[in-house]
Scaffold this active site. Structure first.
Site, PDB file in Angstrom:
ATOM      1  N   HIS A   1      60.876  75.727  29.985  1.00 34.96           N
ATOM      2  CA  HIS A   1      60.427  75.270  31.307  1.00 34.96           C
ATOM      3  C   HIS A   1      61.593  74.978  32.247  1.00 34.96           C
ATOM      4  O   HIS A   1      61.537  75.322  33.426  1.00 34.96           O
ATOM      5  CB  HIS A   1      59.544  74.017  31.179  1.00 34.96           C
TER       6      HIS A   1
ATOM      7  N   GLU B   1      63.196  68.942  26.907  1.00 37.13           N
ATOM      8  CA  GLU B   1      64.125  70.084  26.922  1.00 37.13           C
ATOM      9  C   GLU B   1      65.543  69.653  27.326  1.00 37.13           C
ATOM     10  O   GLU B   1      66.524  70.228  26.843  1.00 37.13           O
ATOM     11  CB  GLU B   1      63.572  71.187  27.833  1.00 37.13           C
TER      12      GLU B   1
ATOM     13  N   ARG C   1      43.501  53.389  45.020  1.00 35.68           N
ATOM     14  CA  ARG C   1      43.405  53.809  46.427  1.00 35.68           C
ATOM     15  C   ARG C   1      41.982  54.308  46.672  1.00 35.68           C
ATOM     16  O   ARG C   1      41.477  55.144  45.921  1.00 35.68           O
ATOM     17  CB  ARG C   1      44.392  54.945  46.714  1.00 35.68           C
TER      18      ARG C   1
ATOM     19  N   ARG D   1      51.550  48.035  49.109  1.00 39.25           N
ATOM     20  CA  ARG D   1      50.147  48.104  48.748  1.00 39.25           C
ATOM     21  C   ARG D   1      49.414  46.778  48.941  1.00 39.25           C
ATOM     22  O   ARG D   1      48.199  46.741  48.848  1.00 39.25           O
ATOM     23  CB  ARG D   1      50.028  48.603  47.305  1.00 39.25           C
TER      24      ARG D   1
HETATM   25  N1  URA Z   1      54.690  56.713  44.215  1.00 33.70           N
HETATM   26  C1  URA Z   1      53.541  56.254  43.692  1.00 33.70           C
HETATM   27  O1  URA Z   1      53.179  56.616  42.562  1.00 33.70           O
HETATM   28  N2  URA Z   1      52.796  55.391  44.423  1.00 33.70           N
HETATM   29  C2  URA Z   1      53.139  54.993  45.653  1.00 33.70           C
HETATM   30  O2  URA Z   1      52.414  54.226  46.284  1.00 33.70           O
HETATM   31  C3  URA Z   1      54.343  55.478  46.192  1.00 33.70           C
HETATM   32  C4  URA Z   1      55.100  56.349  45.447  1.00 33.70           C
END
Ligand code: URA
Length: 270
Positions: free
Chosen positions: A8, A86, A174, A230
């Protein structure tokens, strides 16, 4: 392709020269890998090693001649686990992930970086490698090197636990920005639960990387650019991403530049 070329990653130990490097910087995004390898002050591009399935890799050297690999892991733990497997076969024994993350703590702002001391690993790939309860722990030596680098460079940094999950949308709770408005019951409220567990952020690779390090016997660390807050929003802070990414890259390079060579010997990464 030689027998020992990683299927890969598209290169193997024989492509790394007579004195092959044991250190790799690994980015999820091929554009970030290219940026590290081709336009980071203090790094000199020796050659591109491969560009297979968007998993581009480069051989680079530092000002003192020390060489290292810059490799792309792709998005998420399944792709990363293949690349790391790898790279290990190609002789890599120290890995620093340069990634991005979404903060879940009010005081960890977009634009800063998180240096992961450990990860909560809620990942299928990680569970193929070791049981869920197996620790996903960073190398204390590489991690201390990243913290020292961040301090020296005046970067806004945080040290703590990240949560590594398999999905950017559902797994990171989300809904507003997700096509899927239905969250499974066990994921509703999980961000608040993680916040109370003093977890700093969400991302998608570090946990499996740290479990692989423990099982295979290599040293791993993770420096993550914070690009979402968040606690208040699901959005990516594109306005702060470039600077946070730049700081994460600078921390990783400075860590490699200043790392005591003793820490590259097996007793520090077994
Ligand atoms: N990467 C993620 O997995 N989540 C985010 O909110 C930002 C970057």
């Amino acid at each position: 392709m030689s027998e020992r070329t990683g299927y890969h990653i598209g290169f193997g130990r024989e492509d790394l020269g007579a004195d092959p490097p044991s250190m790799a910087l690994v980015c999820g995004d091929p554009a970030r890998t290219e940026k590290v390898a081709c336009s980071t002050p203090g790094l000199h591009l020796v050659k591109q090693l491969s560009d297979n399935r968007a998993l581009s890799s480069y051989l680079v050297s530092l000002a003192d001649g020390k060489r290292l690999v810059c490799a792309t892991s792709g998005m998420g733990a399944p792709s990363m686990s293949i690349v790391i497997n790898e790279l290990f076969s190609a002789g890599i024994r120290q890995v620093i992930r340069i990634g991005t993350t979404g903060s879940i703590q009010d005081d960890v702002r977009a634009g800063s970086v998180i240096i992961a001391s450990a990860a909560l690993c809620r990942q299928g790939a990680g569970s193929d490698i070791a049981p869920p309860e197996y620790p996903a722990a960073a190398s204390v030596f590489l991690t201390a090197g990243l913290v020292e680098a961040a301090r020296e460079l005046g970067v806004d940094w945080h040290l703590g636990i990240t949560a590594s999950v398999d999905t950017f949308y559902e797994g990171q709770e989300r809904t507003a920005t997700s096509a899927n408005k239905h969250l499974l019951g066990h994921l509703r409220g999980i961000t608040e639960e993680y916040r109370r567990l003093n977890i700093l952020s969400y991302e998608m690779e570090t946990g499996t990387l740290f479990k692989m390090a423990g099982v295979y016997g290599f040293a791993a660390a993770s420096v993550l650019a914070v690009i979402a807050e968040r606690s208040s929003s699901e959005e990516i802070r594109s306005d702060l991403k470039g600077q946070a990414e730049h700081d994460a890259i600078r921390c990783a390079i400075r860590c490699v530049e200043t790392l005591d060579p003793e820490y590259l010997t097996p007793r520090y990464w077994r």
